[in-house]
Structure formats: C-alpha cells, structure tokens
Design a protein around this motif. Structure first.
Motif, short mmCIF file in Angstrom:
data_model
loop_
_atom_site.label_atom_id
_atom_site.label_comp_id
_atom_site.label_asym_id
_atom_site.label_seq_id
_atom_site.Cartn_x
_atom_site.Cartn_y
_atom_site.Cartn_z
N VAL A 228 -14.06 36.36 11.58
CA VAL A 228 -12.78 36.68 10.95
C VAL A 228 -11.72 36.70 12.04
O VAL A 228 -12.02 36.93 13.21
N LYS A 229 -10.46 36.48 11.64
CA LYS A 229 -9.33 36.54 12.57
C LYS A 229 -8.44 37.69 12.15
O LYS A 229 -7.99 37.74 10.99
N VAL A 230 -8.17 38.61 13.05
CA VAL A 230 -7.34 39.78 12.78
C VAL A 230 -6.28 39.87 13.86
O VAL A 230 -6.61 39.91 15.06
N ASN A 231 -5.01 39.85 13.42
CA ASN A 231 -3.88 39.93 14.35
C ASN A 231 -3.98 38.89 15.46
O ASN A 231 -3.70 39.15 16.64
N GLY A 232 -4.44 37.68 15.08
CA GLY A 232 -4.49 36.56 16.01
C GLY A 232 -5.72 36.52 16.90
O GLY A 232 -5.87 35.58 17.68
N GLN A 233 -6.61 37.50 16.77
CA GLN A 233 -7.82 37.54 17.61
C GLN A 233 -9.06 37.25 16.75
O GLN A 233 -9.14 37.66 15.58
N ASP A 234 -10.02 36.54 17.34
CA ASP A 234 -11.26 36.21 16.64
C ASP A 234 -12.29 37.32 16.85
O ASP A 234 -12.46 37.84 17.97
N TYR A 235 -12.99 37.65 15.76
CA TYR A 235 -14.06 38.65 15.80
C TYR A 235 -15.25 38.09 15.04
O TYR A 235 -15.10 37.40 14.02
N ASN A 236 -16.44 38.37 15.54
CA ASN A 236 -17.65 37.89 14.87
C ASN A 236 -18.76 38.91 15.10
O ASN A 236 -19.72 38.66 15.81
#
Length: 505
Positions: free
Chosen positions: A445-453
C-alpha cells in the motif's frame, strides 16, 4: 591390610557422624526445606482451650488484608459471613450475576491464628435464589464445614472448628452443582497465622484469580448469563483477578513505595484453570508455595492450582508500574487476567535505566481509568451515544490495541507501519479504518507517498462497539477528515471480508 582398612573405615564413619552432629547443632534457617524442623502439622497445632474473651474477626474486602492478630495465645474467634447474590460489572459495560461471600469477589479475607477456635456463622440473605454452604480448606473435618453449613435463603448456620494447621487456605461454596457456585464467584481466602505470626512487611494485598463463563463473547456489552457448557469444556470467556476486568488497574491499582516490601496473598478460585502467577518486572524474594509453611527464594513465576494459594514477598527497588499476570499470557491480554501495582519513589539508574515506556507494554490498562469506555457503553445501550463519547472511549482503547505499532500520535514507523496521522489512505475512504481493524491488511500500500508492505493481523477479538469507537477516534484525530463509525456499521464491515485481508502473522 584388612585390619588397617577396617580401622580407617571406622575413623571415617566417626568423623562423618561428628560432622552431621555439628550440622544438627546449627540454628535452623526458617524456610529452608531440607533443614527446617518438622512443624508437626495438625498434631502440634492444638495449643489448648481459648484464652480471654471471644474475639470478633476483622473481615476485609479485597484487595485489603486484616491486620495481624497480634496474639500470643489461642482465642475463640467469631466469624460472621453473609452470602449475597448480586449483579456487578465484570468488564466495562458488561454485568454478571455473582454469588458472593460478603458481597465481593473474592469473598472477605479471614485472618486467625493457629490454635484458635473459630465459631463460624454463615447467613444466606432472604433475597438469594439459591441455598449455599462453605467449605474452608483450613478446616479439619468432613467437607471442610460444608456438611454443617448448608443454608437456605433467609436462614443462617453455625459450626465450630479449631484451626490446627498454619497456612493460607481457599474457601468456597460446595453446594451442588459445585462448579457453578464456584464459577459464579463463591470463593475467598483464610489465613491461619503460625504462632509467631508472619514476618513483618510494609504492605499486604489480597488477590484472587478466577475463570468466568458467559454466554456472550469477551467484552460483549450488556448483562451476560452463566454458560454451563463453556464451563464444562473449560473454555472461559474471562480470566480475572478479583472478579472484574480492571479491578486492580488504573485508579484502583495497588500502591506501594520504593524501599518497601510487599506481600501478596494470592489464591486461585478456579473452578478449572491453574494459574502461572507472575509479576512483570519483579522477582519474588520469597514464595510460600502452595500456601504452606516453607518458602522458596528468588522465584520468577509460581504455579497456583485451582483451589490453592501462595504467599509471596518482594522488595521494590525502582518506581514504575508492575503488572500482575497469569503468564498463560493470552489470559492476561485477551481475557483480563491483569493487574497493576504502582510503585512511587526515586529512580535508581544503577539498577534500571528507566528506558521502557509503560503504555507500550501495558496496553489500555495503563490508562488512569477506563471510565470513558464504560460511559460510552452505557450511552450506546440507551441510544444516546455521542461522537465525543466515542472519541474518548476510542482513545483509551487505541492505547492498548494500536499504539504499539502505529505510535501514540498515529505517526507510525517509517518503512514498517504506515502513519494514521493526516493519512491520505484514510481520507480516500474512511470506511477502510474499521475494515483494516477487523480484517487486517496484507500486501503493498502507499500512504502519504511512501510504500509499505507489512502484515497487520486482524483484531477480530474486538467487539463492534470497540471497533466503532477506535475508528471514530482515528477519524477525528491528527488531521484526519472526521466523521464517525457506528456499531451497526462495524457489524456490517465484519461480514465483508476484503481481498487483501490478512490471515494473521
């Protein structure tokens, strides 16, 4: 050669006998099992007839303990205990009909001296629906008194026993069905002091574990009846200290000061589970295991069987919140077996750096109180629940459910846990909040321009009310768009599992 060998053997045996004799002549250190003299048990527990005037026993409600008897001779002690059936909270917004000794769970703490003659009065209030009796494990006699104390509603019974054995003993109701009476809270502790009394300490507290079986799920709001089927298969809804989730937390936490020695009198009413009793951040200097007259030293966790007890002393070196748990750990954090002892005083960095933060470990029970959750539950029941009440309740619940990963201010952890504060992911679809809480989230997912997995496990153990309140708190905090989630909406979300739901870690 044989003669020389025999002579050497005789000399060796003689020296060994002298060495053993020297050991026996040394003072016996109290509590050392191998060296301590035999107490004699009940055969040496009769110190003759009572002396002086009869004494009315001082009975205390948990977590308080009566003062030491302070007597040097046996007395006739009169104990008067009422059976009271009453509805009380078992968790925030959850009530249960308890059967009690003295109006509390556990029942009143009883303290006598070894050799005392105890005249026991049991009164069953007229409002009771059931007959009851009492079995005291500190009684020598058939049924521990149960055979002599069967008492119908509106009646009273009396019997007398001599307290022959020193120790800490459970008492409980033994009227059929026995398990049901115990499961409804009918248990407590009686301390029979040794003739010399217990070693002096600064504070004494009374804690008793019990497992409870309700028809509803854990923290399901409203009045919850007893569930016999769950009790028989030993699957409790709650495992609690002193009969109420939160009975010894927040504003009601046990209190002590740095430099003091604390003694806990801990019982396990059961009816089913064995307790692995532990205080997080402390080591028991002494444990009188199984409530007897011998102690073990430097103990981390002690087993307390159903229908058993233990006494433990520990000295407080540094301040902070010390958490009492059943170390069968899901019982502590998911069924309620958690209490707090708050120690005040000066820090000692040489012993402990103080780096750890209470809220991360303790969860929602680190809050000063959980009144906001109870208020929200009551308002929801009457249909008057406001957004403000949901926010306050959600804030308290967020601390224990979400703050460890997403942080207290919703800032998250870069590259690991996405932020909840000013989250464009939430703003794009606010209904994502209850969905992720209930079903978890796996995949990129992308939150506030940052990728998280990462993999967030589902929090499906939360009730619909709790999910709604936490979601409403998140939506109205840290620059998020606002709004509210209702309990009914949370229930709908629970039934709609998304494709990116997590199956847990």
């Amino acid at each position: 050669m044989k003669a020389v060998h025999s002579q050497s053997l005789v000399v060796a045996i003689a020296f060994a006998a002298l060495a053993l004799g020297g050991c026996r002549d040394k003072p016996v250190e109290a509590g050392k099992t191998e060296e301590a003299a035999d107490s004699g048990g009940s055969r040496k527990g009769d110190f003759g007839p009572p002396q002086g005037k009869p004494v009315d026993a001082v009975l205390t409600a948990p977590p308080n303990v009566p003062p030491p008897t302070g007597r040097t001779a046996p007395a006739k002690v009169i104990v008067k205990l009422d059976v009271i059936e009453k509805e009380m909270p078992i968790s925030e917004g959850v009530t249960y009909t308890f059967w009690t000794f003295g109006g509390t769970v556990p029942g009143s703490f009883i303290r006598v001296r070894q050799g005392d003659t105890v005249e026991f009065h049991l009164r069953n209030l007229p409002e009771s629906k059931m007959p009851h009796n009492i079995d005291l494990h500190g009684v020598t006699g058939p049924g521990g008194g149960a055979a002599s104390s069967f008492t119908a509603p509106g009646h009273s019974s009396r019997f007398t026993f001599k307290a022959l054995n020193a120790g800490l003993y459970v008492y409980h109701c033994a009227t059929a069905p026995v398990g049901m009476h115990v499961a409804n809270g009918m248990y407590g502790l009686i301390l029979v002091e040794p003739p010399e009394g217990m070693p002096a300490v600064n504070r004494e507290y009374y804690v008793m574990q019990g497992d409870f079986y309700t028809t509803g799920k854990y923290r399901e709001k409203g009045h919850q009846p007893f569930d016999m089927e769950k009790a028989i298969i030993e699957q409790p809804t709650y495992v609690l200290f002193n009969g109420n989730e939160g009975a010894l937390t927040g504003d009601k936490a046990l209190k002590a000061n740095v430099g003091e020695t604390v003694r806990l009198y801990v019982g396990n009413g059961g009816p089913n589970l064995v307790s692995s009793f532990h205080v997080i951040g402390e080591i028991f200097d002494k444990v009188w295991f199984e409530g007897g007259t011998r102690f073990q030293e430097n103990v981390q966790t002690t087993l307390i069987p159903a229908g058993g007890a233990a006494m433990m002393d520990f000295h407080l070196e540094v301040p902070g919140s010390y958490v009492l748990v059943d170390h069968s750990i899901f019982r502590a954090f998911n069924k309620g077996a958690l209490a707090i002892l708050k120690a005040d005083g000066q820090e000692n960095k040489a012993i402990y750096s103080g780096k750890e933060v209470d809220y991360v470990y303790l969860g929602d029970r680190a809050a000063s109180n959980m009144q906001a959750v109870a208020t929200a539950a009551a308002s929801a029941k009457t249909g008057d629940l406001s957004v403000e009440q949901q926010i306050e309740a959600g804030k308290a619940l967020f601390a224990g459910t979400c703050s460890t990963c997403h942080q207290p201010e919703g800032q998250g952890m870069p590259g690991v846990f996405p932020p909840l504060a000013k989250s464009d992911y939430i703003a794009a679809d606010p209904k994502r909040v209850p969905s992720v809480i209930l079903h978890g989230l796996v995949g990129a997912v992308k939150v506030n321009g940052q990728d998280y997995n990462s993999n967030m496990p589902p929090m499906s153990q939360l009730t619909d009310d709790e999910v709604a309140n936490i979601s409403t708190y998140v939506l109205n905090s840290w620059g998020n768009p606002g709004g509210r989630v209702t309990s009914a909406e949370a229930a709908q979300v629970r039934q709609a599992k998304p494709a990116n739901a997590s199956e847990g870690h």
